[in-house]
Design an enzyme around this catalytic site. Sequence first.
Site, PDB file in Angstrom:
ATOM      1  N   GLU A 185       0.885  -1.172   0.000  1.00 49.15           N
ATOM      2  CA  GLU A 185       0.000   0.000   0.000  1.00 49.15           C
ATOM      3  C   GLU A 185       0.913   1.210   0.000  1.00 49.15           C
ATOM      4  O   GLU A 185       1.770   1.349   0.877  1.00 49.15           O
ATOM      5  CB  GLU A 185      -0.917  -0.020   1.231  1.00 49.15           C
ATOM      6  CG  GLU A 185      -1.993   1.045   1.193  1.00 49.15           C
ATOM      7  CD  GLU A 185      -1.632   2.273   2.013  1.00 49.15           C
ATOM      8  OE1 GLU A 185      -1.436   3.338   1.389  1.00 49.15           O
ATOM      9  OE2 GLU A 185      -1.545   2.167   3.236  1.00 49.15           O
TER      10      GLU A 185
ATOM     11  N   CYS B 168      -1.960   8.178   4.574  1.00 47.95           N
ATOM     12  CA  CYS B 168      -2.043   7.813   3.159  1.00 47.95           C
ATOM     13  C   CYS B 168      -3.371   8.252   2.567  1.00 47.95           C
ATOM     14  O   CYS B 168      -3.478   8.504   1.373  1.00 47.95           O
ATOM     15  CB  CYS B 168      -1.889   6.303   2.999  1.00 47.95           C
ATOM     16  SG  CYS B 168      -0.397   5.622   3.723  1.00 47.95           S
TER      17      CYS B 168
END
Length: 543
Positions: free
Chosen positions: A293, A327
């Site tokens: 990720e 994120c």
Amino acid sequence: MLKGFFKVPVPVNEPVRSYAPGTADRELLRKAIQELRSGEIDIPMYIGGKEVRSGNKVRLSPPHDHKHTLGYFHKSDAAHVEQAIQAALNAKEKWENMAWEHRASIFLKAADLIAGPYRYKLNAATMLGQSKNVFQAEIDSACEIIDFLRFNVYFMSEIYAEQPLSAPGMWNRQEWRPLEGFIYALTPFNFTAIAGNLPTSCAMMGNVVVWKPSNAQVYSANVLMEIFREAGLPDGVINLIYPSGPVAADVIFRHPDFAGIHFTGSTSVFQDIWKNIGNNIHLYKSYPRIVGETGGKDFIMVHPSADIKAVSVAISRGAFEYQGQKCSAASRAYIPESMWDKLTSMLKTDLDSMKMGGTEDFSNFINAVIDEASFDKLASYIDKAKSDVDAEIVYGGKYDKSVGYFIQPTIIRTKNPYYRTMCEELFGPVLTVYVYPDAEFEEMLDVVDKTGVYALTGSIMARDRHAIELATHKLRNAAGNFYINDKPTGAVVGQQPFGGSRASGTNDKAGSKINLLRWVSPRVIKETFVPPTDYRYPFLSEK
């Protein structure tokens, strides 16, 4: 060995505690912070269950108080990486052969240790080492890591229970083997929960792990390792080391027993890792699993029908909680012209009320960015925006690193929907907005989809259901986690499995069975009870 079809406790999300004035939680957390600040800790590597010290010490300090020393960790070299790999491989046979319910018990115990006696210590370590306020630490280093451990154990039991059909006369079985070799867990600074989840999700499926955290997260990683050891994790199953990225890569990605990487971090680093693995593919016993990720350029798309108060809160929380170092943090927003003036006024009112400072003062909403390199990068983007004809600072733009790495929440308005801060990941408290004519909503959806290379999170703010439906369809590839009338942050384990695609990662959804399936290799076994004794089929008969 005794056998049984065991059911693990059904998980529920850990309740978030308030730490409101007068609560016992607040006082216990304050005490934990004071205890950690009052001493300097010497943090070793953990290799094969042994504490290893190199003597090459690296200083740790709070990002919001960089003159204060929290302690030191011992930097790893190539020899330590080799030792960690060997320790993992030495532990592998006994660990993968341990009955799954005993592996499950270890991680369920770790979750209870965090929920109970370690809650305040782990939160305090996150607040000091990563500059998170009380709430941001609680939802991360308490609730989310607890959820990861409990839900993943439950998902593991569901995976083991999944079995194929069997026709008459046979019994088909499926077993879920750990991967051959070791897993490399490379974890980020911004979430203690992610740092804990990446190695444990692999380990609970029977794998052994070499874990390298970000240097900026070593302080809380050390507390996690203390918890795992107290929970009964056998020596060598997870080995915690602190080499530089290139030193680790040179050893790990050339090792024949490298079986996979579990990664959260920057897109550029992940792409380099993928290239490195590809170049060395001939060296490995099997094709490594690559799970990552990475970055995001997360958006809030606002329709003229949206509730303006809800938009204001979604922006102020989504862009500026934890200094935008998520994120999933909102870093670009698209605002209709009819809403802009009033929205700007509301945002300024909220931002003016946000206090900025150290995490020890529980009234501070904004804290410091993680380190000087991040501070300098963000300051350079802000300075450039101040002089660019396509950009205007409409709020903030100030910064100061004399005491800590403080960046004022900053809003940039641009005339160019493809301006650099609309496309490039900054990872800080900087939001760029583009104001569009109300009638061009549908055209703006295409712009949102085509801007930049990322596809992690995004949201649509609207009351018009046709607009919501249209945005949900047209932005289907622009975000792996999509939010309707909410900020694009705050995914909860078991509710919104997290991950994105395009340059944002492999979308293997942390906090779900999808992720755990990446760390096992199925073997199907067919047993025939009465095997045939004649090769001839009926169609071969003449009559």
